[in-house]
Scaffold this active site. Sequence first.
Site, mmCIF file in Angstrom:
data_model
loop_
_atom_site.group_PDB
_atom_site.id
_atom_site.type_symbol
_atom_site.label_atom_id
_atom_site.label_comp_id
_atom_site.label_asym_id
_atom_site.label_seq_id
_atom_site.Cartn_x
_atom_site.Cartn_y
_atom_site.Cartn_z
ATOM 1 N N ASP A 182 0.868 -1.167 0.000
ATOM 2 C CA ASP A 182 0.000 0.000 0.000
ATOM 3 C C ASP A 182 0.912 1.227 0.000
ATOM 4 O O ASP A 182 2.102 1.133 0.300
ATOM 5 C CB ASP A 182 -0.894 -0.035 1.240
ATOM 6 C CG ASP A 182 -1.809 1.162 1.346
ATOM 7 O OD1 ASP A 182 -2.414 1.548 0.326
ATOM 8 O OD2 ASP A 182 -1.916 1.735 2.447
ATOM 9 N N ASP B 142 -0.253 5.057 0.880
ATOM 10 C CA ASP B 142 -0.522 6.101 1.871
ATOM 11 C C ASP B 142 -0.496 5.544 3.286
ATOM 12 O O ASP B 142 -1.104 4.513 3.582
ATOM 13 C CB ASP B 142 -1.882 6.747 1.586
ATOM 14 C CG ASP B 142 -1.901 7.428 0.223
ATOM 15 O OD1 ASP B 142 -0.970 8.189 -0.064
ATOM 16 O OD2 ASP B 142 -2.841 7.173 -0.554
#
Length: 218
Positions: A7, A9
Site C-alpha cells: 500500500d 498512503d
Amino acid sequence: MRLAIFDLDNTLLAGDSDHAWGEYICKRGLVDAADYQARNEAFYQDYKAGRLDVIAFQSFCQELLGRSEPDQLQQWHREFMRDGLEPMILPKGEALIRQHQDAGDLVMIITATNRFITGPIAERLGVKILLATECEQLDGRYTGHPTDVPCYQQGKVVRLERWLAETGHSLADSCFYSDSFNDLPLLERVSHPVAVDPDSSLEHIARTRGWPVISLRS
C-alpha cells in the site's frame, strides 16, 4: 518470482498523498479553499471509518484535472512532489522496497489514490508496477472523472486478480504491507499479510490473527 505488494498512503508515506494534494491545491488557490478543505476532510474521515463513497470522492478530487491543461497539471505536480510529498517519504519504507528487490522479488504498489497523483510517486520510489484508481482521459486531456474499477477495498482484489491473469504471475508466497483495515480483503488473499503502523482496527485484527505488525516510522 515472489510478489511483494505495498500500500502507499500511511504505509510507505508518513501521511496520505490524496489528502496532501488537496492541501497543496488549496494553498495554491487552485480551488475554493474553505469548501474544498471541508469536503476533503469529510471524505478522509469517511475513508478512515471504512464508509467512503469512492466514486463520489474521485469525481470530487479529479474535477481540477478536467478543467486544467495537462502541462500545467504536470508543473503543479512537480511542485507538489518537491514541497509536499518528498518530506512524507519514509526511509525505512524505501529500504524495505530495496530489500525485496535485492531478494529478487517483484515489487508492486497498489493504492486507492488516483494514478495522476501516485504515478510520479511510484517512479520516485523505484517501483515500476503500480495499480491505482484510474483517471479517464480523452484526446490527451483528463475528463475529471474516474474510470475502471476503483482500487479500493475489494476493488484492489479485483484489479490485482485481473493483473495476475494478464501477466501470469500468482500470489504464491506473496506478501502485502498495509496500514488500513480497508485493505483487509487483499490482506486475506496473500500468503504473508503485514500490518504497517496500522490503524486501531487493523492492529486488533493483525494481533488476533498472529500477523506481523511493524513500523516504518522513525
